[in-house]
Motif scaffolding. Structure first.
Motif, PDB file in Angstrom:
ATOM      1  N   ASN A  19       0.838  -1.192   0.000  1.00  0.00           N
ATOM      2  CA  ASN A  19       0.000   0.000   0.000  1.00  0.00           C
ATOM      3  C   ASN A  19       0.872   1.241   0.000  1.00  0.00           C
ATOM      4  N   ASN A  60      -3.475  -2.878 -12.560  1.00  0.00           N
ATOM      5  CA  ASN A  60      -3.660  -2.885 -11.107  1.00  0.00           C
ATOM      6  C   ASN A  60      -4.510  -4.107 -10.748  1.00  0.00           C
ATOM      7  N   ASP A  98      -7.869  -4.047  -5.807  1.00  0.00           N
ATOM      8  CA  ASP A  98      -8.367  -2.798  -5.235  1.00  0.00           C
ATOM      9  C   ASP A  98      -8.110  -1.605  -6.147  1.00  0.00           C
ATOM     10  N   PHE A 127      -6.871   2.676  -7.097  1.00  0.00           N
ATOM     11  CA  PHE A 127      -5.746   3.597  -7.141  1.00  0.00           C
ATOM     12  C   PHE A 127      -6.317   5.006  -7.232  1.00  0.00           C
ATOM     13  N   SER A 182      -2.354   4.005  -3.629  1.00  0.00           N
ATOM     14  CA  SER A 182      -2.926   2.682  -3.881  1.00  0.00           C
ATOM     15  C   SER A 182      -3.399   2.162  -2.533  1.00  0.00           C
ATOM     16  N   SER A 216      -2.701  -3.780  -2.586  1.00  0.00           N
ATOM     17  CA  SER A 216      -2.237  -3.273  -3.874  1.00  0.00           C
ATOM     18  C   SER A 216      -1.188  -4.189  -4.504  1.00  0.00           C
TER      19      SER A 216
END
Length: 273
Positions: free
Chosen positions: A25, A41, A44, A46, A77, A81
């Motif tokens: 993160n 990504n 999750d 960004f 992020s 991440s």
């Protein structure tokens, strides 16, 4: 933070500097680089903040292109991440995007607007991959499929960029134009189309990268020595040039490097304190 770098095979290595896997993160400020990036990504979201205080932001989810940045960008992020980042070379992104790259400068653009469903299909394959090696191979295959354009940069532009990025002696854009028999106006047009910015800006960004590498490698070195190595006319010019792109003085950046271990590995990303 987990950080792994992969160098792609030929012919991709002509256009792509590296493919990185970054896990962890992160919230902080990204400093300008000399080329664009493409990001998948995997988990999750960004956030790209639109202010200096980490208040207002735009959410990016699966994938996007980060155009060449000429100013600091505040990002975060969050969640779990995991990112795969394709870092292009200075003239590398055009061959895959086939758009004038100044369209992307200082912008983030979702890949849905560029590659349609293929970006989502690749993202789903990356999710199912059983190893980082397999993920790197999937990214390479995705890039191979994009090598469709026949439009390559003008040879005089290629020569200009090579001179700007490798020359150890000071040389002006006008001297390069005279040497290559090309007008400055035409060179600027080509550079903005194939690199995203003018040759002068690209040269300044390359100098910034060298500054970041030197300071991150030896933060206690006298900054007058750094300015001398980079052939700045004087200390004031060195400080002003650095601050123009980073909003920091070289001294402030060196102090951050001493306190932040990750800056010695990724000198262009300053974690939020």
């Amino acid at each position: 933070m987990i950080f792994k770098k992969h160098i792609p095979k030929t012919p991709l290595d002509n256009f792509v500097d590296n493919i990185c896997y970054i896990e962890g993160n992160n919230k902080g400020t990204g400093l300008p680089k000399i080329a664009m990036s493409l990001v998948f990504n995997l988990e999750d979201h960004f956030k790209l903040f639109t202010d200096k205080h980490f208040d207002n932001h735009i959410d990016y989810k699966r994938h996007w292109v980060a155009g060449l940045q000429t100013k600091p960008t505040n990002v975060e992020s969050y969640g779990t991440s995991k990112m795969l980042v394709i870092q292009f070379k200075a003239l590398g992104a055009f061959i895959f995007l086939n758009d004038p790259l100044h369209y992307y400068t200082n912008n983030y653009v979702t890949l849905d607007n560029i590659f349609s469903k293929e970006a989502d299909e690749t993202w789903e394959q990356l999710q199912e991959a059983k190893s980082m090696t397999e993920q790197f191979l999937l990214i390479e295959n995705f890039l191979y499929r994009k090598l469709l354009t026949n439009k390559f940069p003008n040879q005089k532009l290629i020569s200009t960029i090579e001179i700007l990025l490798s020359n150890t002696n000071s040389i002006s854009i006008n001297q390069i134009c005279n040497k290559l028999n090309i007008s400055r106006k035409h060179l600027n047009h080509l550079s903005k189309e194939f690199a995203g910015v003018s040759p002068k800006t690209l040269s300044s960004l390359a100098r910034l990268q060298n500054t970041l590498k030197i300071i991150s490698g030896s933060p206690t070195e006298k900054l007058t020595n750094v300015a001398y190595k980079l052939e700045y006319f004087d200390q004031a010019h060195f400080i002003n040039d650095f601050k123009r792109f980073t909003d920091l003085t070289p001294t402030e950046y060196a102090n951050l490097v001493e306190k932040t271990q990750s800056l010695k590995i990724v000198p262009h990303f300053i974690p939020f304190q």
